[in-house]
Scaffold this active site. Structure first.
Site, PDB file in Angstrom:
ATOM      1  N   SER A 163       7.259   6.482  -4.436  1.00  0.00           N
ATOM      2  CA  SER A 163       6.615   6.994  -3.395  1.00  0.00           C
ATOM      3  C   SER A 163       6.391   8.177  -2.434  1.00  0.00           C
ATOM      4  O   SER A 163       6.080   8.946  -3.875  1.00  0.00           O
ATOM      5  CB  SER A 163       6.788   5.828  -2.219  1.00  0.00           C
ATOM      6  OG  SER A 163       5.357   6.039  -1.343  1.00  0.00           O
TER       7      SER A 163
ATOM      8  N   LYS B 179       6.463  11.699  -5.427  1.00  0.00           N
ATOM      9  CA  LYS B 179       6.219  13.026  -5.201  1.00  0.00           C
ATOM     10  C   LYS B 179       7.250  14.282  -5.613  1.00  0.00           C
ATOM     11  O   LYS B 179       6.994  15.196  -6.159  1.00  0.00           O
ATOM     12  CB  LYS B 179       5.125  13.032  -4.426  1.00  0.00           C
ATOM     13  CG  LYS B 179       4.519  11.593  -4.208  1.00  0.00           C
ATOM     14  CD  LYS B 179       3.252  12.188  -2.315  1.00  0.00           C
ATOM     15  CE  LYS B 179       2.856  11.060  -1.923  1.00  0.00           C
ATOM     16  NZ  LYS B 179       1.892  10.178  -2.536  1.00  0.00           N
TER      17      LYS B 179
ATOM     18  N   GLN C 259      -5.752   6.485  -2.179  1.00  0.00           N
ATOM     19  CA  GLN C 259      -5.596   8.146  -1.562  1.00  0.00           C
ATOM     20  C   GLN C 259      -5.785   9.047  -2.440  1.00  0.00           C
ATOM     21  O   GLN C 259      -5.948   9.493  -3.802  1.00  0.00           O
ATOM     22  CB  GLN C 259      -3.993   7.557  -1.334  1.00  0.00           C
ATOM     23  CG  GLN C 259      -3.196   9.011  -0.572  1.00  0.00           C
ATOM     24  CD  GLN C 259      -1.641   8.786   0.049  1.00  0.00           C
ATOM     25  OE1 GLN C 259      -1.055   8.956  -0.963  1.00  0.00           O
ATOM     26  NE2 GLN C 259      -1.886   9.605   1.087  1.00  0.00           N
TER      27      GLN C 259
ATOM     28  N   GLU D 210      -2.748  13.380   6.497  1.00  0.00           N
ATOM     29  CA  GLU D 210      -1.395  12.473   6.724  1.00  0.00           C
ATOM     30  C   GLU D 210       0.096  13.041   6.413  1.00  0.00           C
ATOM     31  O   GLU D 210       0.659  12.621   7.564  1.00  0.00           O
ATOM     32  CB  GLU D 210      -1.933  11.124   5.165  1.00  0.00           C
ATOM     33  CG  GLU D 210      -0.648  10.360   5.734  1.00  0.00           C
ATOM     34  CD  GLU D 210       0.235   9.567   4.370  1.00  0.00           C
ATOM     35  OE1 GLU D 210       0.678   8.759   4.319  1.00  0.00           O
ATOM     36  OE2 GLU D 210      -1.055   9.643   2.847  1.00  0.00           O
TER      37      GLU D 210
ATOM     38  N   TRP E  30      -4.698   1.184  -3.182  1.00  0.00           N
ATOM     39  CA  TRP E  30      -3.877   2.674  -2.620  1.00  0.00           C
ATOM     40  C   TRP E  30      -3.523   3.919  -3.418  1.00  0.00           C
ATOM     41  O   TRP E  30      -3.274   4.888  -3.599  1.00  0.00           O
ATOM     42  CB  TRP E  30      -3.369   2.735  -1.044  1.00  0.00           C
ATOM     43  CG  TRP E  30      -2.087   2.005  -1.147  1.00  0.00           C
ATOM     44  CD1 TRP E  30      -2.659   0.736  -0.529  1.00  0.00           C
ATOM     45  CD2 TRP E  30      -0.985   2.679  -0.961  1.00  0.00           C
ATOM     46  NE1 TRP E  30      -0.754   0.724  -0.743  1.00  0.00           N
ATOM     47  CE2 TRP E  30      -0.208   2.117  -0.916  1.00  0.00           C
ATOM     48  CE3 TRP E  30      -0.860   4.388  -1.328  1.00  0.00           C
ATOM     49  CZ2 TRP E  30       0.776   2.375  -0.892  1.00  0.00           C
ATOM     50  CZ3 TRP E  30       1.166   4.012  -1.111  1.00  0.00           C
ATOM     51  CH2 TRP E  30       1.610   3.183  -0.533  1.00  0.00           C
TER      52      TRP E  30
ATOM     53  N   HIS F  72       6.201  -2.461  -3.353  1.00  0.00           N
ATOM     54  CA  HIS F  72       6.017  -1.295  -3.098  1.00  0.00           C
ATOM     55  C   HIS F  72       7.073  -0.832  -2.908  1.00  0.00           C
ATOM     56  O   HIS F  72       7.958  -1.051  -1.591  1.00  0.00           O
ATOM     57  CB  HIS F  72       4.982  -0.602  -2.337  1.00  0.00           C
ATOM     58  CG  HIS F  72       5.263   0.629  -1.935  1.00  0.00           C
ATOM     59  ND1 HIS F  72       4.840   2.081  -3.304  1.00  0.00           N
ATOM     60  CD2 HIS F  72       5.449   1.713  -1.136  1.00  0.00           C
ATOM     61  CE1 HIS F  72       4.945   2.674  -3.129  1.00  0.00           C
ATOM     62  NE2 HIS F  72       4.987   2.790  -1.936  1.00  0.00           N
TER      63      HIS F  72
END
Length: 468
Positions: free
Chosen positions: A281, A285, A327, A335, A379, A415
């Site tokens: 998640s 990144k 997103q 965010e 998302w 997730h």
């Protein structure tokens, strides 16, 4: 601009090196697919960091590093810090900087709804050789710093540390300011050298047999609690709270310091030529940023990284316009602080961004990259991540090593819950890049949703060259 200063230093060093008949200090000198020089200037030895990247490090050369199967020329590790004469290496080989097109200080770019051509320089020149691609990677890295990630500082003046039991300590000093941080280490049984997985904020992967785990506390280096986190963390203690580096850039810097310390510990069991990184998640990144910005990482495994990781901004914007609650760039900056404030002017006009995340992924080429995505969480933008990474894989194809990059998108699970159906793919990449099994089947390009309705002709109007 200050961000271009390291490139100028690299240019001066490289020109001097050419005059001396060897590669410049801290530049590439070997690795699979490397066609450049394999000897270094006096006082430096061509040393293997992983199968894909050998670097000119302080020492005395005893042999020439072959292009196809590089072997290390040993240097004498010490526990004392070294003072770098050049910027920290970017995530990719720099090629021959004297032949690389210069990037202007101010970027101007015409709006383009398609994914920018990896094989065309900013000035319009086409990439036709592997050496030119290395220049193009250098250019992409500079563009990403100027538009999304902020500046990645060079190696600090002093990096020391130690490994005691399960704790790795890193001490960093720069410009009269010092910080220290730790990472926990879990070693497999035995006494042999082992590869290591550096996790960004933990791992959702199943345990990897015979592989050490180094848990990097990325929030300690750069906080990511919310939009008020900017400038908080030990990285900013060292460089100042107003430094342009985003949180993810700071994390890549932190992992680089861990590797710096490991290089000074020859008696540890960790094989620094076989390092991987992962995260899920938001930390996925970060893992992708680590792999892109740090050339000593042999295998990068971002999991469900979505926007800001494996997804392309342009495709996500189109999904949003089509009614998918995905997103996007304009949302992500509200965010958290994963990206630099330099990104803000682009988020509502993504078509004017001179890059996208297929190029971000391309900074890892030709090293190993396995992108693990979730096919049924909207998302995360499954169509965006799939399309973006399939396009990115064309870079590996042009370099002649398409199976060094894999994409797997599978749903039906929570997730950041790694499904057993992806175990075979994960183990194949681990076997190839961390355990030396060149015959492992890493031909992985698959999803369980009929390509999510992705149409390549919508986003790609360029062809893939065969780079010589």
């Amino acid at each position: 601009m200050a961000i271009l200063k390291p490139s100028f230093v690299a240019l001066v060093l490289a020109v001097g090196a050419l005059a001396q008949g060897g590669q410049a200090p801290y530049t590439q000198c070997g690795g699979l697919g490397w066609n450049g020089g394999t000897t270094c200037v006096s006082g430096y030895a061509c040393t293997t960091l992983n199968d894909w990247y050998s670097q000119c490090l302080p020492g005395t050369a005893t042999s020439t590093i072959p292009n196809s199967t590089p072997t290390p020329t040993p240097t004498t590790p010490t526990s004392t810090p070294t003072t770098p004469t050049q910027t920290q290496p970017t995530s990719t080989p720099t090629g021959n900087p004297a032949a690389c097109p210069a990037l202007p200080a101010t970027l101007t770019y015409s709006a383009n709804n398609r994914l920018p051509d990896p094989f065309t320089f900013y000035n319009g020149q086409k990439v036709t050789t592997k050496a030119q691609w290395e220049c193009r990677q250098k250019e992409i890295f500079q563009i990403l710093q100027k538009t999304e990630f902020g500046e990645l500082p060079p190696k600090p003046s002093s990096v020391t540390g130690s490994l005691s039991g399960t704790s790795l300590t890193v001490n960093v000093s720069n410009g009269g300011t010092s910080i220290s941080f730790t990472a926990s280490v879990s070693m497999p049984a035995g006494s042999d050298k082992v590869p290591a997985l550096i996790t960004v904020g933990g791992s959702s992967l199943p345990g990897l047999s015979g592989v050490a785990t180094i848990n990097f506390n990325n929030n300690d280096i750069a906080a990511q609690d919310n939009t008020g986190s900017r400038g908080r963390g030990k990285f900013y203690t060292l460089y100042g709270s107003s430094h342009s580096a985003s949180a993810m850039t700071a994390w890549a810097w932190g992992v680089a310091r861990i590797i710096d310390v490991l290089e000074t510990l020859p008696n540890s069991r960790i094989d620094i030529t076989k390092l991987a990184t992962t995260g899920c998640s938001r930390n996925g990144k970060g893992a992708m940023t680590v792999g892109a910005f740090e050339p000593r990482i042999a295998l990068t495994i971002p999991q469900e990284s979505g926007a800001g990781g494996a997804a392309c901004w342009r495709i996500s914007d189109d999904m949003k316009k089509g009614g998918t609650d995905v997103q996007t760039a304009s949302q992500i900056i509200t965010e958290n602080v994963w990206f630099s404030t330099l990104f803000n002017p682009y988020v509502n006009k993504i078509s004017e961004l001179p890059s996208d995340h297929h190029l971000f992924a391309g900074l890892i080429a030709p090293r190993g990259l396995l992108v693990i995505e979730h096919s049924s969480i909207n998302w995360l933008g499954p169509r965006s991540t799939w399309g973006c990474m399939v396009v990115a894989r064309k870079i590996w194809e042009a370099l002649g090593v398409p199976n060094n990059m894999g994409v797997s998108s599978v749903g039906g699970h929570n997730h950041c819950q790694f499904p057993s159906s992806q175990n075979t793919e994960l183990n194949a990449f681990v076997d190839k890049f961390l355990k030396g099994n060149s015959g492992a089947n890493t031909n992985v390009v698959r999803n369980d949703q009929s390509n999510f309705g992705y149409s390549e002709s919508t986003y790609v109007d360029w062809t893939v060259p065969t780079l010589t």
